[in-house]
Design a protein around this motif. Structure first.
Motif, mmCIF file in Angstrom:
data_model
loop_
_atom_site.group_PDB
_atom_site.id
_atom_site.type_symbol
_atom_site.label_atom_id
_atom_site.label_comp_id
_atom_site.label_asym_id
_atom_site.label_seq_id
_atom_site.Cartn_x
_atom_site.Cartn_y
_atom_site.Cartn_z
ATOM 1 N N ARG A 108 0.843 -1.191 0.000
ATOM 2 C CA ARG A 108 0.000 0.000 0.000
ATOM 3 C C ARG A 108 0.882 1.246 0.000
ATOM 4 N NH1 ARG A 108 -5.297 -1.118 0.708
ATOM 5 N NH2 ARG A 108 -5.454 0.895 -0.321
ATOM 6 N N LEU A 109 1.401 1.580 -1.163
ATOM 7 C CA LEU A 109 2.237 2.771 -1.334
ATOM 8 C C LEU A 109 1.647 3.596 -2.473
ATOM 9 C CD1 LEU A 109 5.699 0.975 -1.265
ATOM 10 C CD2 LEU A 109 4.787 2.470 0.542
ATOM 11 N N ASP A 110 1.799 4.932 -2.393
ATOM 12 C CA ASP A 110 1.257 5.783 -3.448
ATOM 13 C C ASP A 110 1.959 5.511 -4.778
ATOM 14 O OD1 ASP A 110 -0.582 6.947 -1.854
ATOM 15 O OD2 ASP A 110 0.673 8.684 -1.326
ATOM 16 N N CYS A 111 1.163 5.478 -5.847
ATOM 17 C CA CYS A 111 1.719 5.311 -7.201
ATOM 18 C C CYS A 111 2.563 6.537 -7.542
ATOM 19 C CB CYS A 111 0.563 5.162 -8.186
ATOM 20 S SG CYS A 111 1.076 5.206 -9.911
ATOM 21 N N PRO A 112 3.776 6.337 -8.083
ATOM 22 C CA PRO A 112 4.634 7.487 -8.395
ATOM 23 C C PRO A 112 4.107 8.363 -9.541
ATOM 24 C CG PRO A 112 5.713 5.395 -8.988
ATOM 25 C CD PRO A 112 4.420 5.045 -8.353
ATOM 26 N N GLU A 113 3.155 7.864 -10.334
ATOM 27 C CA GLU A 113 2.601 8.677 -11.432
ATOM 28 C C GLU A 113 1.809 9.850 -10.849
ATOM 29 O OE1 GLU A 113 2.613 8.499 -14.958
ATOM 30 O OE2 GLU A 113 4.375 7.293 -14.455
ATOM 31 N N ASP A 114 2.083 11.077 -11.377
ATOM 32 C CA ASP A 114 1.441 12.281 -10.841
ATOM 33 C C ASP A 114 -0.081 12.244 -10.909
ATOM 34 O OD1 ASP A 114 3.736 13.393 -10.062
ATOM 35 O OD2 ASP A 114 4.046 14.626 -11.868
ATOM 36 N N ASP A 115 -0.602 11.814 -12.068
ATOM 37 C CA ASP A 115 -2.062 11.900 -12.219
ATOM 38 C C ASP A 115 -2.783 10.593 -11.864
ATOM 39 O OD1 ASP A 115 -0.950 10.629 -14.293
ATOM 40 O OD2 ASP A 115 -1.889 11.799 -15.902
ATOM 41 N N CYS A 116 -2.109 9.725 -11.099
ATOM 42 C CA CYS A 116 -2.773 8.491 -10.659
ATOM 43 C C CYS A 116 -2.926 8.531 -9.141
ATOM 44 C CB CYS A 116 -1.959 7.267 -11.072
ATOM 45 S SG CYS A 116 -2.633 5.722 -10.432
ATOM 46 N N LYS A 117 -4.134 8.266 -8.674
ATOM 47 C CA LYS A 117 -4.378 8.300 -7.226
ATOM 48 C C LYS A 117 -4.232 6.898 -6.598
ATOM 49 C CE LYS A 117 -7.224 12.382 -6.703
ATOM 50 N NZ LYS A 117 -7.199 12.952 -8.065
ATOM 51 N N GLY A 118 -3.778 5.925 -7.411
ATOM 52 C CA GLY A 118 -3.666 4.552 -6.928
ATOM 53 C C GLY A 118 -2.668 4.403 -5.789
ATOM 54 N N ASN A 119 -2.958 3.475 -4.886
ATOM 55 C CA ASN A 119 -2.023 3.200 -3.789
ATOM 56 C C ASN A 119 -1.928 1.691 -3.515
ATOM 57 O OD1 ASN A 119 -4.476 2.790 -2.636
ATOM 58 N ND2 ASN A 119 -4.152 4.122 -0.862
ATOM 59 N N VAL A 120 -2.049 0.918 -4.609
ATOM 60 C CA VAL A 120 -1.932 -0.538 -4.503
ATOM 61 C C VAL A 120 -0.890 -0.988 -5.535
ATOM 62 C CG1 VAL A 120 -3.176 -2.724 -4.761
ATOM 63 C CG2 VAL A 120 -4.348 -0.753 -3.784
ATOM 64 N N LEU A 121 0.277 -1.406 -5.037
ATOM 65 C CA LEU A 121 1.368 -1.750 -5.954
ATOM 66 C C LEU A 121 1.699 -3.237 -5.882
ATOM 67 C CD1 LEU A 121 3.810 1.273 -5.381
ATOM 68 C CD2 LEU A 121 1.790 1.159 -6.832
ATOM 69 N N GLY A 122 2.119 -3.789 -7.029
ATOM 70 C CA GLY A 122 2.416 -5.215 -7.124
ATOM 71 C C GLY A 122 3.660 -5.617 -6.334
ATOM 72 N N THR A 123 3.691 -6.882 -5.904
ATOM 73 C CA THR A 123 4.847 -7.383 -5.152
ATOM 74 C C THR A 123 5.457 -8.613 -5.811
ATOM 75 O OG1 THR A 123 3.486 -8.828 -3.808
ATOM 76 C CG2 THR A 123 3.882 -6.631 -2.930
ATOM 77 N N THR A 124 4.836 -9.118 -6.906
ATOM 78 C CA THR A 124 5.386 -10.332 -7.511
ATOM 79 C C THR A 124 6.672 -9.979 -8.258
ATOM 80 O OG1 THR A 124 4.150 -10.023 -9.555
ATOM 81 C CG2 THR A 124 3.093 -11.349 -7.856
ATOM 82 N N GLU A 125 7.463 -10.998 -8.549
ATOM 83 C CA GLU A 125 8.743 -10.772 -9.225
ATOM 84 C C GLU A 125 8.525 -10.046 -10.563
ATOM 85 O OE1 GLU A 125 12.443 -13.457 -10.796
ATOM 86 O OE2 GLU A 125 10.999 -14.394 -9.443
ATOM 87 N N GLN A 126 7.474 -10.499 -11.280
ATOM 88 C CA GLN A 126 7.202 -9.941 -12.600
ATOM 89 C C GLN A 126 6.641 -8.518 -12.528
ATOM 90 O OE1 GLN A 126 4.320 -12.219 -14.778
ATOM 91 N NE2 GLN A 126 4.809 -11.252 -16.742
ATOM 92 N N HIS A 127 5.906 -8.209 -11.469
ATOM 93 C CA HIS A 127 5.216 -6.910 -11.402
ATOM 94 C C HIS A 127 5.554 -6.139 -10.132
ATOM 95 C CE1 HIS A 127 2.443 -9.246 -14.189
ATOM 96 N NE2 HIS A 127 2.851 -8.240 -14.924
ATOM 97 N N GLN A 128 6.798 -6.256 -9.691
ATOM 98 C CA GLN A 128 7.257 -5.556 -8.492
ATOM 99 C C GLN A 128 7.074 -4.044 -8.661
ATOM 100 O OE1 GLN A 128 8.557 -7.175 -5.724
ATOM 101 N NE2 GLN A 128 8.539 -5.197 -4.720
ATOM 102 N N GLY A 129 6.261 -3.439 -7.791
ATOM 103 C CA GLY A 129 6.093 -1.980 -7.808
ATOM 104 C C GLY A 129 5.161 -1.453 -8.892
ATOM 105 N N VAL A 130 4.585 -2.366 -9.700
ATOM 106 C CA VAL A 130 3.670 -1.912 -10.758
ATOM 107 C C VAL A 130 2.313 -1.570 -10.135
ATOM 108 C CG1 VAL A 130 2.529 -2.520 -12.930
ATOM 109 C CG2 VAL A 130 4.850 -3.350 -12.471
ATOM 110 N N CYS A 131 1.730 -0.450 -10.593
ATOM 111 C CA CYS A 131 0.497 0.056 -10.006
ATOM 112 C C CYS A 131 -0.710 -0.744 -10.503
ATOM 113 C CB CYS A 131 0.353 1.530 -10.363
ATOM 114 S SG CYS A 131 -1.208 2.242 -9.857
#
Ligand SMILES: [Zn+2]
Ligand SMILES: [Zn+2]
Length: 284
Positions: free
Chosen positions: A255-278
């Motif tokens: 549960r970390l804020d997405c680094p994209e400016d215009d995205c309000k998402g705060n759910v980031l991936g943890t799998t090897e393939q999608h580490q940190g992907v919003c």
């Protein structure tokens, strides 16, 4: 959903969201009547099979109740499937008498309504009424929710799309079940009421949905020009677990804020393939 989506794709709402195609939509629904009748016929058959399966759960022999077969001393082998089974009209009473898995009276009332419409279509060639999509959705959603209260509709729908004749063309790169679904998903979530969505998925319409990064990539949605925001099939089970209703997998999330400016998402991936992907905008 396919019938509805075909229209919405060709006649999209105006930029400001105003729907200026009301007359055209009515005309289109008029030309859909033969297919609406087919839907009713298939629904009647599906409902009947679902009731028979509940009887079978107790004993398949109950299916030939009241239709005593005549045996001869010189009888050759009999095939069970050749026996006459209970009439469709009697099935609701048999199910609610023999099965622990009883269905509510409202289910049987709708079953009876659908069965009568089907009989008119089969025996007279037409149902004699004009079907409206909203009424069909109301009827079909309620029947599905009573028969399958597990609320796995998206997964069932996905499996169905994966088993039609079009699935022969699913090469996983330029054509996939997900690509077929993505065209209908918006229509599904807009055409159904919140309580209908909840009865099929377990969540109300306004419950936030997220992209399943695995399904998005496995179904090659990007190759069809699809954006992650158009393919949100997962819900948060709790603060750190996402559950995708298509693949039925659960994923741990940060549960970390997405680094994209215009995205309000705060759910980031943890799998090897999608580490940190919003899971909202799909960007790393
Ligand atoms: Zn998935
Ligand atoms: Zn994002």
């Amino acid at each position: 959903m396919h019938l509805l989506a075909d229209f919405e794709i060709s006649f999209p709402p105006d930029e400001d969201g105003v729907d200026s195609w009301k007359d055209e939509r009515e005309d289109y629904y008029q030309s859909c009547q033969a297919e609406f009748q087919n839907i009713i016929s298939f629904t009647a058959q599906a409902n009947e099979l679902a009731l028979k399966s509940r009887v079978c759960e107790v004993s398949p022999y109950l299916l030939i109740l009241g239709n005593e077969p005549k045996f001869k001393i010189t009888q050759e082998d009999l095939d069970f499937t050749d026996f006459r089974t209970i009439d469709a009209v009697d099935l609701p009473a048999v199910v609610n008498t023999v099965s622990n898995n009883r269905l509510p009276i409202e289910f049987h009332q709708r079953y009876s309504k659908i069965r009568k419409l089907r009989n008119r279509i089969i025996h007279q060639g037409a149902a004699g009424i004009g079907f409206k999509p909203n009424e069909l959705i109301l009827l079909l959603t309620a029947q599905y929710a009573d028969l399958w209260p597990q609320k796995r509709f998206l997964n069932d729908w996905f499996e169905y799309i994966s088993s039609t004749r079009f699935s022969f063309f699913h090469d996983g790169k330029w054509s996939s079940a997900g690509m077929e679904l993505v065209e209908m998903l918006d229509v599904f979530f807009s055409a159904l009421t919140s309580s209908q969505i909840e009865s099929l998925t377990g969540y109300p319409k306004n419950k936030r949905r997220y992209v399943c990064l695995r399904c998005f990539s496995d179904e090659a949605i990007e190759n069809a020009g699809g954006h992650p925001s158009s393919f949100r099939t997962a819900y948060l089970l709790n603060q750190t677990t996402l559950h995708c209703h298509l693949c039925d997998e659960q994923f741990a999330v940060n549960r970390l804020d997405c680094p994209e400016d215009d995205c309000k998402g705060n759910v980031l991936g943890t799998t090897e393939q999608h580490q940190g992907v919003c899971h909202t905008c799909g960007l790393p």
